[in-house]
Design an enzyme around this catalytic site. Structure first.
Site, short mmCIF file in Angstrom:
data_model
loop_
_atom_site.label_atom_id
_atom_site.label_comp_id
_atom_site.label_asym_id
_atom_site.label_seq_id
_atom_site.Cartn_x
_atom_site.Cartn_y
_atom_site.Cartn_z
N ASP A 175 -12.38 -8.21 3.16
CA ASP A 175 -13.01 -7.03 3.27
C ASP A 175 -12.47 -6.23 4.51
O ASP A 175 -12.76 -6.73 5.89
CB ASP A 175 -14.73 -7.02 3.56
CG ASP A 175 -15.11 -5.50 3.56
OD1 ASP A 175 -14.55 -4.66 3.75
OD2 ASP A 175 -16.37 -5.49 3.08
N ALA A 220 -5.84 0.11 1.94
CA ALA A 220 -7.22 0.02 1.53
C ALA A 220 -8.01 1.41 2.10
O ALA A 220 -7.68 1.90 2.97
CB ALA A 220 -7.95 -1.18 1.96
N ILE A 241 -11.51 4.27 0.88
CA ILE A 241 -12.63 4.65 0.03
C ILE A 241 -12.84 6.24 0.40
O ILE A 241 -12.29 6.69 1.32
CB ILE A 241 -13.81 4.06 0.16
CG1 ILE A 241 -14.28 4.11 1.69
CG2 ILE A 241 -13.57 2.61 -0.13
CD1 ILE A 241 -15.87 3.58 2.02
N TYR A 258 -13.95 11.88 4.81
CA TYR A 258 -12.96 11.20 4.28
C TYR A 258 -11.66 11.89 4.92
O TYR A 258 -10.64 11.23 5.45
CB TYR A 258 -12.68 11.51 2.82
CG TYR A 258 -11.38 10.84 2.18
CD1 TYR A 258 -11.05 9.71 2.09
CD2 TYR A 258 -10.51 11.77 2.19
CE1 TYR A 258 -9.84 9.23 1.52
CE2 TYR A 258 -9.06 11.69 1.53
CZ TYR A 258 -8.89 10.34 1.21
OH TYR A 258 -7.58 10.03 0.82
N ASN A 259 -11.63 13.30 5.06
CA ASN A 259 -10.49 13.72 5.93
C ASN A 259 -10.26 13.47 7.20
O ASN A 259 -9.32 13.17 7.78
CB ASN A 259 -10.77 15.48 5.97
CG ASN A 259 -10.61 15.98 4.49
OD1 ASN A 259 -9.97 15.33 3.44
ND2 ASN A 259 -11.16 17.09 4.07
#
Length: 326
Positions: free
Chosen positions: A105, A131, A133, A195-196
């Site tokens: 992870d 990776a 999300i 996220y941005n």
């Protein structure tokens, strides 16, 4: 002090005009020549070891296949060991001499140290920070601010921690770091604010690191647009009202990324037409802000909008639970 700033305003303006007239054409010619030379003298990947995070699906999966075609050995990292094993098997069929699977992870510091340590038993020539999300929803409608923590832990700290542990080994072999960012870092669409922000932080960090490392370690920063991955599934795009944006295949994106890294490029934006959007954002910010506001209005903003979390598994779940990721 006011006089100094007024003087600098005048001087900087004059220098900017002179640079655009005289320096920019020369620099552009230099970039074209450098691109042509590097396209011919690309780095040979046979015998190299490439560590890829988030390799169980999406761009990471196809990067594994693309590096395998060039004869590189692979260390594949993700949380889903079964899917990683499938990717590793196909990578070997495509030409990878070796492909090791490491369940980890990236949001956990000790996991980052462990998968780097396991990889350097085979040496490491390239680290691919892939990776990531994403969440969907308006910031003011999120009830618990701590739900954002996992986004920064994966998208930002995951790449920072992995890089921290890999740096000494990459420096020894004058290796390369490939950073999979997002056009969201400079074209901030509504509904994915954190996220941005994670992608802005990621890009800023690696641009600074590039200066600190000088020529010891190359860094290629990739800003993909909407790529056909679980992060950009039909459900995600419909939720964020981005269904109208043409999607770019993950396979083509991975091929472009590997070619760019082999040339030693500092930046890559895919699909290429998104580079025009970057220019529009820089030159016409007021217009582009209006466009994004209209997109938000068209998405039917309501107080009942549900928050969603997505990873490159392609599943969606409430942010009240812990988001899964590679």
């Amino acid at each position: 002090m006011d006089l100094i700033h007024k003087f600098l305003i005048i001087v900087s303006g004059i220098l900017s005009v002179i640079s655009c007239i005289f320096v920019l054409p020369i620099l552009s010619l230099f970039r074209i020549l450098r691109f042509c030379i590097r396209s011919v003298l690309r780095e040979k990947l046979a015998g190299k070891v490439v560590l890829i995070t988030g390799a169980s699906s999406g761009i990471g999966e196809h990067l594994a296949y693309e590096y395998a075609k060039h004869g590189a050995s692979l260390a594949l990292v993700a949380r889903r060991e079964e899917l990683l094993a499938t990717v590793a098997g196909k990578a070997k069929e495509l030409g990878a001499p070796e492909a090791i699977v490491i369940k980890a992870d990236v949001s956990k510091l000790q996991d980052c140290k462990r998968f780097v340590d396991e990889t350097i038993n085979h040496f490491v020539d390239c680290l691919v920070n892939n990776a990531g999300i994403i969440t969907i929803g308006l910031f003011e409608e999120e009830g618990c601010i701590t739900n954002y923590t996992s986004i920064m832990n994966v998208n930002f700290w995951g790449s920072v921690n992995a890089t921290h542990f890999a740096l000494p080994h990459l420096r020894n072999c004058k290796g390369r770091i490939v950073v999979i960012g997002s056009t969201g870092g400079w074209f901030n669409m509504p509904g994915i604010s954190v996220y941005n922000a994670s992608k802005v932080a990621q890009q800023s960090f690696f641009e600074t690191l590039r200066i600190e490392l000088a020529s010891d370690i190359g860094i290629t920063i990739v800003t993909p647009g909407v790529v056909t991955t679980p992060l950009a599934s039909d459900e995600v795009l419909n939720e964020s009202n981005l269904w109208w944006i043409p999607r770019y295949s993950a396979e083509d994106c991975a091929k472009a990324i590997v070619n760019s890294a082999r040339r030693g490029d500092e930046y890559l934006t895919e699909p290429a037409w998104m580079q025009s959007v970057f220019i529009w954002v820089m030159l016409f910010p007021e217009i582009m802000n209006i466009v994004r506001r209209l997109i938000l209005i068209a998405s039917g903003k309501t107080s009942s909008q549900k928050w969603k979390s997505c990873n490159n598994i392609g599943s969606l779940e409430s942010l009240n639970s812990n988001p899964k990721h590679d």
